[in-house]
Design a protein around this motif. Sequence first.
Motif, PDB file in Angstrom:
ATOM      1  N   PHE A 131      77.103  57.895 -25.107  1.00 58.00           N
ATOM      2  CA  PHE A 131      78.017  56.760 -25.050  1.00 58.00           C
ATOM      3  C   PHE A 131      77.731  55.772 -26.174  1.00 58.00           C
ATOM      4  CE2 PHE A 131      78.134  58.429 -20.764  1.00 58.00           C
ATOM      5  CZ  PHE A 131      79.493  58.464 -20.520  1.00 58.00           C
ATOM      6  N   ALA A 132      76.555  55.882 -26.774  1.00 59.38           N
ATOM      7  CA  ALA A 132      76.225  55.051 -27.924  1.00 59.38           C
ATOM      8  C   ALA A 132      76.405  55.821 -29.225  1.00 59.38           C
ATOM      9  CB  ALA A 132      74.781  54.556 -27.821  1.00 59.38           C
ATOM     10  N   GLY A 133      76.931  57.056 -29.099  1.00 62.56           N
ATOM     11  CA  GLY A 133      77.178  57.862 -30.278  1.00 62.56           C
ATOM     12  C   GLY A 133      75.947  58.595 -30.770  1.00 62.56           C
ATOM     13  N   VAL A 134      74.948  58.760 -29.892  1.00 61.54           N
ATOM     14  CA  VAL A 134      73.710  59.417 -30.308  1.00 61.54           C
ATOM     15  C   VAL A 134      73.482  60.622 -29.414  1.00 61.54           C
ATOM     16  CG1 VAL A 134      71.242  59.183 -30.663  1.00 61.54           C
ATOM     17  CG2 VAL A 134      72.742  57.203 -31.013  1.00 61.54           C
ATOM     18  N   GLY A 135      73.596  61.826 -29.974  1.00 65.57           N
ATOM     19  CA  GLY A 135      73.255  63.049 -29.258  1.00 65.57           C
ATOM     20  C   GLY A 135      74.151  63.295 -28.053  1.00 65.57           C
ATOM     21  N   GLY A 136      73.677  64.181 -27.140  1.00 64.86           N
ATOM     22  CA  GLY A 136      74.427  64.496 -25.938  1.00 64.86           C
ATOM     23  C   GLY A 136      75.631  65.370 -26.215  1.00 64.86           C
ATOM     24  N   LEU A 137      76.419  65.583 -25.175  1.00 71.29           N
ATOM     25  CA  LEU A 137      77.621  66.379 -25.306  1.00 71.29           C
ATOM     26  C   LEU A 137      78.739  65.568 -25.951  1.00 71.29           C
ATOM     27  CD1 LEU A 137      77.658  68.074 -21.783  1.00 71.29           C
ATOM     28  CD2 LEU A 137      76.998  69.131 -23.945  1.00 71.29           C
ATOM     29  N   ASP A 138      79.802  66.251 -26.303  1.00 71.16           N
ATOM     30  CA  ASP A 138      80.991  65.602 -26.840  1.00 71.16           C
ATOM     31  C   ASP A 138      81.609  64.747 -25.725  1.00 71.16           C
ATOM     32  OD1 ASP A 138      83.829  65.194 -27.449  1.00 71.16           O
ATOM     33  OD2 ASP A 138      83.497  66.554 -29.130  1.00 71.16           O
ATOM     34  N   VAL A 139      81.589  63.439 -25.896  1.00 72.25           N
ATOM     35  CA  VAL A 139      82.041  62.530 -24.840  1.00 72.25           C
ATOM     36  C   VAL A 139      83.523  62.712 -24.552  1.00 72.25           C
ATOM     37  CG1 VAL A 139      82.262  60.120 -24.140  1.00 72.25           C
ATOM     38  CG2 VAL A 139      80.283  60.848 -25.452  1.00 72.25           C
ATOM     39  N   VAL A 140      84.355  62.780 -25.595  1.00 70.22           N
ATOM     40  CA  VAL A 140      85.798  62.910 -25.406  1.00 70.22           C
ATOM     41  C   VAL A 140      86.121  64.211 -24.667  1.00 70.22           C
ATOM     42  CG1 VAL A 140      88.028  63.107 -26.566  1.00 70.22           C
ATOM     43  CG2 VAL A 140      86.313  61.500 -27.420  1.00 70.22           C
ATOM     44  N   ALA A 141      85.473  65.298 -25.068  1.00 67.66           N
ATOM     45  CA  ALA A 141      85.714  66.583 -24.415  1.00 67.66           C
ATOM     46  C   ALA A 141      85.272  66.551 -22.960  1.00 67.66           C
ATOM     47  CB  ALA A 141      84.982  67.698 -25.158  1.00 67.66           C
ATOM     48  N   THR A 142      84.153  65.900 -22.683  1.00 68.60           N
ATOM     49  CA  THR A 142      83.663  65.824 -21.312  1.00 68.60           C
ATOM     50  C   THR A 142      84.591  64.983 -20.444  1.00 68.60           C
ATOM     51  OG1 THR A 142      81.403  66.010 -22.152  1.00 68.60           O
ATOM     52  CG2 THR A 142      81.662  65.303 -19.876  1.00 68.60           C
ATOM     53  N   ILE A 143      85.115  63.893 -20.995  1.00 70.97           N
ATOM     54  CA  ILE A 143      86.094  63.086 -20.266  1.00 70.97           C
ATOM     55  C   ILE A 143      87.360  63.903 -20.001  1.00 70.97           C
ATOM     56  CG2 ILE A 143      87.617  61.081 -20.423  1.00 70.97           C
ATOM     57  CD1 ILE A 143      85.385  59.650 -21.933  1.00 70.97           C
ATOM     58  N   ALA A 144      87.770  64.686 -21.007  1.00 73.18           N
ATOM     59  CA  ALA A 144      88.938  65.546 -20.823  1.00 73.18           C
ATOM     60  C   ALA A 144      88.711  66.543 -19.696  1.00 73.18           C
ATOM     61  CB  ALA A 144      89.257  66.280 -22.125  1.00 73.18           C
ATOM     62  N   LEU A 145      87.492  67.082 -19.605  1.00 75.38           N
ATOM     63  CA  LEU A 145      87.174  68.018 -18.526  1.00 75.38           C
ATOM     64  C   LEU A 145      87.188  67.320 -17.168  1.00 75.38           C
ATOM     65  CD1 LEU A 145      84.306  70.024 -20.252  1.00 75.38           C
ATOM     66  CD2 LEU A 145      86.603  70.858 -19.730  1.00 75.38           C
ATOM     67  N   ALA A 146      86.698  66.080 -17.123  1.00 76.47           N
ATOM     68  CA  ALA A 146      86.748  65.314 -15.871  1.00 76.47           C
ATOM     69  C   ALA A 146      88.193  65.063 -15.452  1.00 76.47           C
ATOM     70  CB  ALA A 146      85.991  63.997 -16.035  1.00 76.47           C
ATOM     71  N   LEU A 147      89.063  64.777 -16.426  1.00 75.68           N
ATOM     72  CA  LEU A 147      90.489  64.608 -16.133  1.00 75.68           C
ATOM     73  C   LEU A 147      91.118  65.936 -15.731  1.00 75.68           C
ATOM     74  CD1 LEU A 147      91.546  62.167 -19.003  1.00 75.68           C
ATOM     75  CD2 LEU A 147      91.200  61.635 -16.576  1.00 75.68           C
ATOM     76  N   SER A 148      90.612  67.027 -16.296  1.00 76.69           N
ATOM     77  CA  SER A 148      91.067  68.352 -15.898  1.00 76.69           C
ATOM     78  C   SER A 148      90.796  68.578 -14.408  1.00 76.69           C
ATOM     79  CB  SER A 148      90.361  69.425 -16.738  1.00 76.69           C
ATOM     80  OG  SER A 148      90.598  70.717 -16.224  1.00 76.69           O
ATOM     81  N   ALA A 149      89.595  68.200 -13.974  1.00 83.78           N
ATOM     82  CA  ALA A 149      89.245  68.310 -12.557  1.00 83.78           C
ATOM     83  C   ALA A 149      90.148  67.420 -11.704  1.00 83.78           C
ATOM     84  CB  ALA A 149      87.773  67.927 -12.349  1.00 83.78           C
ATOM     85  N   LEU A 150      90.453  66.221 -12.200  1.00 84.73           N
ATOM     86  CA  LEU A 150      91.349  65.318 -11.486  1.00 84.73           C
ATOM     87  C   LEU A 150      92.741  65.939 -11.350  1.00 84.73           C
ATOM     88  CD1 LEU A 150      92.098  62.582 -10.240  1.00 84.73           C
ATOM     89  CD2 LEU A 150      92.469  61.718 -12.563  1.00 84.73           C
ATOM     90  N   GLY A 151      93.217  66.578 -12.420  1.00 81.66           N
ATOM     91  CA  GLY A 151      94.525  67.215 -12.363  1.00 81.66           C
ATOM     92  C   GLY A 151      94.582  68.286 -11.284  1.00 81.66           C
ATOM     93  N   TRP A 152      93.529  69.082 -11.191  1.00 77.83           N
ATOM     94  CA  TRP A 152      93.506  70.131 -10.155  1.00 77.83           C
ATOM     95  C   TRP A 152      93.496  69.514  -8.761  1.00 77.83           C
ATOM     96  CZ3 TRP A 152      94.129  75.261 -10.941  1.00 77.83           C
ATOM     97  CH2 TRP A 152      93.957  76.099  -9.830  1.00 77.83           C
TER      98      TRP A 152
END
Length: 312
Positions: free
Chosen positions: A155-176
């Motif tokens: 969330f600070a732009g350092v390491g971790g997974l792709d934040v935008v893609a992970t949010i998209a996946l969370a929205l994907s779960a919401l859609g289902w």
Amino acid sequence: MQQATKSVPAARSFDFRVFSAYAAIYILWGSTFLAICYAVESIPPFMQSGVRALIAGGILMAWAWARGERRFRLADWRSAAVGGFFFFVVCHGLLSWGELRVPSGVASVVLALIPIWVVLLDWLRPGGVRPAGATLFGVGLGFVGLVMLVGPGAFAGVGGLDVVATIALALSALGWAVGTIYSRYRPLPYSAVATSALQMLAGGALLMLISAASGEWSALTPAILDTRAWLAVLYLAVVGSVITFSAYSWLIQASSPSRVSTYAYVNPVVAVFLGWLLAGEQLTLPTMAAAGVIVAAVVVIITSQGQAAKAR
């Protein structure tokens, strides 16, 4: 079969259809995350999702026609388009897009948030019932697991997974989850086969429009002809949609939402293992810890819902 069912108490009877449907959503759905990973290597995500839905919808529609279900009202197509939009455009479309940037095993863990979204939506719908304290605790625990999965530094732009893609996946779960609640309380007046066919065809058509509008068609390369990618799409259409989504649509009406949601226990395990075994995806301790937290949250939610149902 019907006579045997009548002579045996319901509590002791074994319904092979229910067993097979649960086996499909437990095991086969877990394998689709890796298949999507293979498909989007060569085929644009929205196009891949649209082709998958149209192939599966065509197969199921032919099956429905063979069974005599041939007349569908315009109102039913509109209702199917709503379910198809959330199931296939929002969920499958964003899932395919997200797997361009996030490993399939991690994507499956994020999609384990579906039962959490289902609980919240079932509460917020008109006439919904406020969940128990344990259920709300599970919801909070699930979001903690999602933050752990992405990594605070992301969330600070350092390491971790792709934040935008992970949010998209969370929205994907919401859609289902939205599609599940909608289909649960506003089912179409047809069999699970015909209902699934209508939703897939409507969702697939919308996905192809989105694919064209987003420029996927103009950006095609010879890589789109990759054999493995198209075999993956065929697997997703037949196994992931014709077989498994039909089983899911039937279970939504034949079983309780909390019980159907137990597929979230198994899908990440299957997906993570296959991603490690076949695609060389790494299993890191932070990822495994976050997965454990999310799955634990799902266990808490579904267990508390089951206890609440027994109390009523």
